[in-house]
Design a protein around this motif. Structure first.
Motif, mmCIF file in Angstrom:
data_model
loop_
_atom_site.group_PDB
_atom_site.id
_atom_site.type_symbol
_atom_site.label_atom_id
_atom_site.label_comp_id
_atom_site.label_asym_id
_atom_site.label_seq_id
_atom_site.Cartn_x
_atom_site.Cartn_y
_atom_site.Cartn_z
ATOM 1 N N ARG A 58 0.803 -1.226 0.000
ATOM 2 C CA ARG A 58 0.000 0.000 0.000
ATOM 3 C C ARG A 58 0.845 1.291 0.000
ATOM 4 N NH1 ARG A 58 -4.904 1.151 -1.545
ATOM 5 N NH2 ARG A 58 -3.619 2.485 -2.814
ATOM 6 N N ASN A 89 -7.335 -2.558 -2.763
ATOM 7 C CA ASN A 89 -6.977 -2.319 -1.364
ATOM 8 C C ASN A 89 -7.429 -3.424 -0.401
ATOM 9 O OD1 ASN A 89 -5.769 -0.842 0.637
ATOM 10 N ND2 ASN A 89 -7.634 0.283 1.149
ATOM 11 N N THR A 90 -7.152 -4.652 -0.732
ATOM 12 C CA THR A 90 -7.662 -5.752 0.099
ATOM 13 C C THR A 90 -6.579 -6.433 0.927
ATOM 14 O OG1 THR A 90 -7.276 -7.223 -1.752
ATOM 15 C CG2 THR A 90 -9.514 -6.365 -1.496
ATOM 16 N N GLN A 102 -3.958 -7.605 3.610
ATOM 17 C CA GLN A 102 -3.851 -7.605 5.077
ATOM 18 C C GLN A 102 -2.423 -7.981 5.441
ATOM 19 O OE1 GLN A 102 -6.245 -6.736 7.152
ATOM 20 N NE2 GLN A 102 -7.699 -6.449 5.464
ATOM 21 N N PRO A 103 -1.911 -7.423 6.556
ATOM 22 C CA PRO A 103 -0.555 -7.813 6.932
ATOM 23 C C PRO A 103 -0.492 -9.309 7.259
ATOM 24 C CG PRO A 103 -1.522 -6.280 8.536
ATOM 25 C CD PRO A 103 -2.510 -6.444 7.432
ATOM 26 N N GLU A 154 -0.821 -11.983 5.615
ATOM 27 C CA GLU A 154 -1.723 -13.002 5.063
ATOM 28 C C GLU A 154 -0.901 -13.978 4.224
ATOM 29 O OE1 GLU A 154 -4.573 -10.880 2.675
ATOM 30 O OE2 GLU A 154 -3.014 -9.972 1.477
ATOM 31 N N ARG A 200 -3.929 -14.280 -0.264
ATOM 32 C CA ARG A 200 -3.731 -13.057 -1.033
ATOM 33 C C ARG A 200 -4.132 -13.277 -2.495
ATOM 34 N NH1 ARG A 200 2.171 -10.626 -0.886
ATOM 35 N NH2 ARG A 200 1.447 -10.155 1.204
ATOM 36 N N LYS A 219 -7.951 -13.920 -3.037
ATOM 37 C CA LYS A 219 -8.725 -12.691 -2.836
ATOM 38 C C LYS A 219 -8.597 -11.772 -4.062
ATOM 39 C CE LYS A 219 -7.476 -10.634 0.977
ATOM 40 N NZ LYS A 219 -7.260 -9.966 2.239
#
Ligand code: UDP
Length: 378
Positions: A45, A64-65, A67-68, A70, A75, A78
């Motif tokens: 990001r 913007n999906t 997550q730290p 993951e 990833r 998604k």
């Protein structure tokens, strides 16, 4: 009048953005030919946004999906799901992907499921060791299986694709668009507080290090090695933009923090990084992109890896593979800092990675592709 071709560019990382930005910029100057649709997955990001801001790129779709911490499976699945919706909504004529990130593979797969032609920017790089680098080597090989147009940066990457039986008529040697990006960033009147702090007669070593396979022990060895180089050369300053990975930050603070002539800084904007590189004497890096950019700035590079998917630099004499053990790093650094002839030989070796016109070539290939397609349907 012909309708402009809708080209969807999907990327998510900082290097992806740096390599796609010259293509987007070039496309914007040709609105009759191309209608660019920018999709970011925001795999990195903060680092991604720095590049988007500098090139004034506003994504049409920002997933913007991320997550730290993951998993790669989470990833990728998604992204695949979201990209499916984006492709349905925008109905592009072609999808461009870049490099070897998880985003690249997910976008290639999503495009393939929709039967949309895929162009792979920076196609054909290989180590042929599927776990090095991980997961990038598999990402790029798999993406090339799914692609229709291959934008190979060098003749070696073209040869890799030919050896894998991809059709010669779909492979184009364009140079790497990361070299194009330097035209937008490097400035002779550039200033920065960190550079202003360093005496004019000091030499700058620029370090970047963040590869997954270098985390932990290899990184610790490199930090010790660079600390020794700075301590034993009183006219050398080290600048290290520390990657935001918390383990990297902790180790950098522990081994390199609060020391004379060592400057730990936050990850630099692309404008800053390219100008820091242009002011440096020597660059130490485990990055892929930096190996390509530095020779265009006449800077020798010591590559902190045992293998590279960019052997062109080694052959051309612009980079040296030094691994992560202190002896080799220090030997090479001392030689380049003290032997002017060796230094010049490396600094002035021709850059095999491109001449700064890759984006123009890529757009010409895409235009030709659609022209030929139209002719076939007439
Ligand atoms: N870069 C940057 N700021 C920094 C360090 C690197 O903008 O602080 C740029 C650099 O110019 C190159 C890219 O980021 O274009 C390399 O990114 P990275 O090392 O993350 O990835 P790799 O090239 O190994 O895929």
């Amino acid at each position: 009048m012909a309708v402009p071709h809708k080209i969807m560019m999907i990327f998510g990382t900082r290097p992806g953005a740096i390599k796609m930005a010259p293509i987007i910029t070039e496309m914007r100057s040709l609105p009759d030919q191309f209608d660019p649709i920018v999709v970011v997955t925001a795999q990195h990001r903060r680092l991604l946004d720095q590049v988007l801001n500098f090139f004034a790129i506003e994504p049409d779709f920002d997933l913007n999906t991320m997550q730290p911490r993951e998993s790669l499976s989470e990833r990728t699945s998604k992204m695949l799901h979201h990209l499916d919706n984006v492709i349905n909504a925008a109905q592009p004529d072609m999808i461009l992907v870049v490099g070897d990130a998880s985003t690249t593979l997910a976008a290639g797969l999503a495009g393939f499921y929709h039967k949309i032609p895929i162009g792979h920017v920076e196609a054909g790089l290989r180590t042929y060791d599927k776990y090095a680098p991980f997961p990038e080597e598999a990402n790029r090989q798999l993406t090339d299986v799914l692609s229709d147009l291959y934008f190979a940066p060098t003749t070696l990457s073209r040869d890799n694709l030919l050896a894998e039986r991809h059709s010669a008529s779909n492979i184009f040697v364009t140079g790497n668009t990361s070299i194009d990006a330097l035209k937008y960033t490097v400035r002779s009147d550039y200033h920065h507080p960190t550079l202003d702090k360093i005496p004019a007669n000091h030499r700058i070593l620029l370090l970047t290090m963040q590869r997954r396979e270098n985390l932990g022990t290899p990184m610790r060895r490199v930090f010790h090695a660079v600390r020794d180089i700075v301590e034993t050369n009183s006219d050398v300053d080290l600048i290290y933009p520390v990657h935001p990975n918390p383990d990297v930050v902790a180790m950098a603070n522990d081994l390199l923090g609060d020391r004379d002539r060592i400057h730990l800084v936050d990850p630099l904007d692309v404008l800053d990084f390219h100008n820091f590189a242009a002011r440096s004497t020597l660059i130490l890096t485990d990055s892929g992109g930096v190996q390509e950019e530095a020779p265009a700035l006449d800077k020798p590079v010591l590559v902190l890896r045992n293998k590279t998917e960019r052997p062109e630099g080694v052959t051309a004499g612009t980079v040296r593979l030094v691994g992560t053990f202190p002896e080799e790093i220090q030997r090479a650094a001392f030689e380049l800092l003290n032997d002017n002839r060796e230094y010049k030989k490396m600094a002035h070796a021709p850059n095999p990675f491109g001449d700064g016109n890759a984006a123009k070539r890529i757009l010409q290939v895409i235009q030709d592709y659609f022209d030929n397609k139209e002719k076939q349907t007439e």
